[in-house]
Design an enzyme around this catalytic site. Structure first.
Site, PDB file in Angstrom:
ATOM      1  CB  THR A   1      -0.935  -0.025   1.232  1.00 55.99           C
ATOM      2  OG1 THR A   1      -1.867  -1.081   1.051  1.00 55.99           O
ATOM      3  CG2 THR A   1      -1.695   1.266   1.413  1.00 55.99           C
TER       4      THR A   1
ATOM      5  CB  THR B   1       0.641  -3.496   6.538  1.00 56.03           C
ATOM      6  OG1 THR B   1      -0.631  -3.612   5.899  1.00 56.03           O
ATOM      7  CG2 THR B   1       1.119  -2.066   6.486  1.00 56.03           C
ATOM      8  CG  ASP B   2      -2.434  -7.143   4.168  1.00 54.19           C
ATOM      9  OD1 ASP B   2      -2.692  -6.437   5.173  1.00 54.19           O
ATOM     10  OD2 ASP B   2      -3.111  -7.122   3.135  1.00 54.19           O
TER      11      ASP B   2
ATOM     12  CB  SER C   1       2.743  -7.941   1.288  1.00 54.23           C
ATOM     13  OG  SER C   1       1.829  -7.757   2.338  1.00 54.23           O
TER      14      SER C   1
END
Ligand code: SIN
Length: 311
Positions: free
Chosen positions: A16, A95-96, A62
């Site tokens: 993101t 971030t995932d 990710s």
């Protein structure tokens, strides 16, 4: 004579932080990984005074992180860390699965220079994106004398890879550690450290060199009301070499799940106990029959087990 600015290498992988608004997406309204490293740097005027090099390793959301990308990323990080003129490496990431990649790099490289992953919850095209400040913080910390090891820079704080968890689906305060706070905070450009930099024994790139399709299959199963262990049997039938079980509470397991896991262990499958709780460690239980994940989350325990099975 003034010493030159430290050289920091930025490796972009997507996420993101590199996302821009797009109509052709799912519910997010933006496409992750659309911008390359140069565009991310150009969006932060304060980076103009820094000595930077950049490279795009991947351009993915990710959630799609895979073994081949991890291998390529670890090789590029090791390459740049070995260059005497490089002070540190910053990796932009989604971030995932940030906690998985950070833990993977920590275990494989345990570098003596800083390797800092950073990310964002809001895309670059948002009204107030959080990525630019996170990137500036990461570059600043990467050039700080004494910095070392793999860590995550997010929301003005430095987080150890071990035990890190993404804890929120939407808010910018999206990360927390298993059982304690961050390693340090960056306040007005100054690092206030609470704990030591991460250290470890690197497994080395040799450990992860095998072709992705030959990596051991490690699955995650969960204890929950009514868990009957059938998923364990299915995973073993599908060729799992390892299983992480996210148990209830302190990694406790219902009777039928416990029995299925005992069958799996009997068939040579390695099992590790983690917890489905957000925080807190899982310690070995009496008899020590099943490995305990300690402060690793279930997804980090999966990385640990896969690396162990690659030995
Ligand atoms: C991703 O993980 O690539 C998308 C979500 C994010 O970066 O926050």
């Amino acid at each position: 004579m003034q010493s030159p600015m430290p050289l920091v290498v930025i490796l972009a992988t997507g996420g993101t932080i590199a996302g821009v608004a797009s109509e052709s997406t799912d519910t997010t309204g933006y496409r992750a990984g659309a911008l390359g490293a140069d565009a991310l740097i150009a969006a932060v005027p304060a980076l103009a005074g820094h000595r930077l090099e950049s490279e795009s390793v991947a351009a993915i959301d990710s959630k799609d992180m895979d073994i081949a990308t991890w291998q390529r990323l670890a090789e590029r990080v090791a390459h740049h860390v070995a260059r005497p003129e490089v002070a540190g490496v910053v990796i932009t990431h989604g971030t995932d699965t940030l906690e998985e990649t950070a833990y993977f790099l920590h275990r494989v490289l345990a570098p003596s220079k800083p390797v800092l992953l950073t990310a964002a919850m809001r895309p670059a095209s948002a009204l107030s994106p959080d990525g630019p400040a996170n990137l500036l913080d990461a570059v600043t910390i990467a050039g700080t004398p004494g910095a070392r090891g793999v860590a995550v820079v997010f929301g003005g704080a430095l987080w150890a890879a071990v035990g890190l968890r993404k804890i929120h689906t939407l808010q910018t305060a999206a990360f927390a550690a298993s059982d304690c706070g961050p390693l340090a905070r960056l306040e007005g450009g100054v690092l206030r450290a609470f704990r030591a930099w991460p250290e470890g024994e690197p497994l080395g790139l040799g450990r992860i060199g095998a072709a992705p399709e030959s990596w051991p299959r490690v699955e995650i199963v969960l204890n929950h009301a009514g868990a009957d262990g059938r998923l364990v049997d299915a995973a073993v039938a599908a060729g799992a070499a390892g299983l992480v079980v996210a148990g209830t509470g302190h990694g406790s397991l219902g009777e039928r799940l416990e029995a299925a896991l005992a069958r799996a262990r009997g068939a040579g499958v390695r099992v590790m106990r983690a917890s489905r709780c957000a925080f807190g460690p899982v310690l070995p239980r009496d008899g020590g029959d099943v490995e305990a994940a300690g402060e690793l989350s279930a997804v980090q325990a999966r990385v640990e087990l896969q690396l162990a099975l690659l030995a």
